[in-house]
Design an enzyme around this catalytic site. Structure first.
Site, short mmCIF file in Angstrom:
data_model
loop_
_atom_site.label_atom_id
_atom_site.label_comp_id
_atom_site.label_asym_id
_atom_site.label_seq_id
_atom_site.Cartn_x
_atom_site.Cartn_y
_atom_site.Cartn_z
N ASP A 206 0.85 -1.30 -0.14
CA ASP A 206 -0.04 0.14 -0.01
C ASP A 206 0.83 1.10 0.12
OD1 ASP A 206 -2.72 1.25 0.50
OD2 ASP A 206 -1.59 2.19 2.29
N GLU A 275 1.24 -0.40 -5.01
CA GLU A 275 0.39 0.65 -5.20
C GLU A 275 1.20 2.23 -5.36
OE1 GLU A 275 -3.41 2.71 -3.37
OE2 GLU A 275 -1.91 2.64 -2.14
#
Length: 558
Positions: A206, A275
């Site tokens: 993330d 990401e």
């Protein structure tokens, strides 16, 4: 223990990954919140789709200020989701069904309830004093820089214990770790190793470009007018878009950390999906996925915006392809996830729901060069849910209501059974309400309908497995009149041309050469597409939201 998955070390290249948001997938104990046993009970549904892997959003111990993206213990399952034994059972069941498991790993920040932060904030000279990003105020008491939080306001929060500010790129309850500290890097690699040894197939990292900040704490410059115009269609109400984020993320020091991370992952045969949230994501993605050195693949928010014109789609795909070419990197595409409105609504241009359009978007996603991520419910064609303010859970939405309603609309419970309480998701009160418009789209209803979106999704995914060039072939676009998107996928001497009519009226296109329709493709408007040859010219007529797949007649004769 080392992973046994190295026999197919590049399974991720061109793979289809199904994202599960645990809170909303399936509840097994009636508390209204989805959990790991619930996921295990529904894995056969996922396997039947024909995907390669599952990405499970965070299930670690957390105070849930950002619903699991604020981790307080990387090595334990939060009790609302189950136990480590439940995770092991889910992993074993997935593997028995031929599915890989990718887990979300949030390394850029922790919860403010993490033991590391409790120690770090206790004084300026404790062993973990520099594990987070602390800085003195400016002489007038204001924050050290002008950096902004993605969730609104300053990215700095005053702490009275240390009489300093700490950095938080997201919520103030999510303090940023200081990656300039070598001990932090080693500790985080240890957290990743824990799950590698448990047997996971990979990680979705993330906000991985937020892992380093500018050590000199320089202010970000204002965004250009052109950049503001580009992002204004998405979040004009958020001042975060008004800066060029040159110093608070995407720092060059991150590359060495990613190389060390890759060495660890290679020891276990685990895959890294990053990401990349950056206003100019393609060059960063190219750096991060440089072949064999850092992440295996990365994705951005390029197709997760409100903009979806033919020009925009082509530009995003070509820009990434050109950026990746010199590095040998690899991309992953998504048109929906847990952070944005569902594509069925976001790209509808305000028009009524239309299954033909839903099928077109899914077909496009699975035809682009790269891997693909499908968000839970996308296979059902679920529209964005309406959640009234009094039931809103997302702090992001509460802060920007009503101009921005937050992320709850894409996070409502998965509808499994149309006629059961709460669509079969839970026997208790769901954490978010089940959307009434989702009931007729429930899995049990669609499973028995051969013309449903679910039936189409299954057929499309299984058909894609028979087309190797869709997994790894090159991509090249051809000019076409609006609203047609036209490209070719090629591998060696084999090619496939795909044409998409993005509009709601029929359109005709002059083909470059005679194309033979590709048999077996499940897209229902395929039958409405007509190829007409006259002399040296060849015309293709596509119905509204029509898709055509064909190969050059010259190749068919080979």
């Amino acid at each position: 223990m080392l992973s046994n998955h190295s026999s197919n070390s590049e399974w991720w290249r061109g793979a289809v990954i199904y994202q599960i948001y645990p809170r909303s997938f399936m509840d097994s104990n009636g508390d209204g919140i989805g959990d790991l046993p619930g996921i295990t009970s529904r894995l056969e549904h996922v396997a039947a789709l024909g995907v390669d892997a599952i990405w499970v959003s965070p299930f670690f111990r957390s105070p849930m200020k950002d619903f699991g993206y604020d981790v307080s213990d990387y090595r334990d399952v939060d009790p609302i989701f189950g136990t480590l034994a439940d995770f092991d059972e889910m992993l074993a069941r997935a593997h028995s069904l031929g599915l890989k498991i990718i887990i979300d790993q949030v390394l850029s920040h922790t919860s403010d309830q993490h033991a590391w932060f409790a120690e770090s904030r206790s004084s300026r000279d404790n062993p973990k004093a520099d594990w987070y990003v602390w800085a003195d105020p400016r002489p007038d008491g204001t924050p050290p820089t002008n950096w902004l939080s993605v969730f609104g306001g300053s990215a700095w929060q005053w702490d009275s214990r240390r009489r300093q500010y700490y950095l938080h790129s997201f919520l103030k309850e999510q303090p940023d770790l200081n990656f300039h500290c070598a001990e932090v890097q080693e500790a985080l690699l240890g957290e990743v190793r824990f799950w590698c040894e448990r047997g996971v197939d990979g990680f979705r990292f993330d906000a991985c470009n937020h892992q380093f900040h500018d050590a000199q704490l320089r202010d970000n410059p204002p965004a250009s007018t052109a950049a503001l115009d580009e992002v204004s269609t998405v979040r004009a109400d958020n001042p975060y878009a008004m800066q060029q984020h040159l110093y608070d993320k995407s720092q060059m020091e991150n590359l060495l950390f990613l190389e060390n991370l890759r060495k660890l992952l290679d020891d276990y045969g685990a895959v890294a999906l990053g990401e990349v949230g950056d206003e100019n994501a393609p060059p960063v993605m190219a750096q991060y996925t440089e072949l064999g050195r850092r992440l295996h693949l990365a994705y951005s928010f390029s197709l997760l915006t409100a903009e979806h014109s033919v020009q925009h789609l082509r530009h995003q795909v070509e820009t990434l392809d050109q950026a990746l070419a010199p590095t040998g990197g690899w991309g992953c595409w998504a048109v929906s996830n847990h952070d944005v409105p569902r594509v069925a609504t976001r790209w509808s241009n305000g028009k009524p729901e239309d299954t033909r359009r839903d099928r077109l978007w899914l077909t496009l996603l699975l035809t682009l060069r790269g891997s693909a991520s499908i968000y839970q419910g996308e296979e059902l064609g679920l529209p964005e849910a309406e959640v009234p303010f009094e039931l809103l859970q997302d702090p992001y939405g509460r802060a920007f209501w009503p101009e921005f309603k937050g992320r709850d609309g894409c996070r409502t419970p998965m509808p499994w059974k149309a006629d059961e309480l709460h669509a079969g998701f839970t026997t208790g009160g769901p954490w978010l309400p089940v959307h009434g418009r989702h009931l007729p789209l429930a899995v049990d209803r669609q499973s028995t309908d051969p013309d449903s979106m679910l039936a189409f999704s299954r057929a499309l995914l299984h058909w894609r497995r028979t087309q190797p060039l869709l997994r790894t072939g090159s991509i090249a676009f051809f000019d076409a009149p609006e609203p047609v998107l036209w490209f070719e996928r090629r591998e060696g001497s084999q090619s496939l041309q795909a044409l998409f009519n993005m509009g709601d009226e029929s359109v005709s296109v002059a083909l470059r050469e005679a194309l033979v329709p590709l048999p077996g493709h499940p897209h229902s408007p395929q039958a409405g597409a007509r190829v007409q040859a006259s002399g040296d010219s060849c015309m293709l007529t596509l119905p509204p939201y029509g898709v055509f797949f064909g190969r050059p007649a010259s190749e068919e004769q080979m």
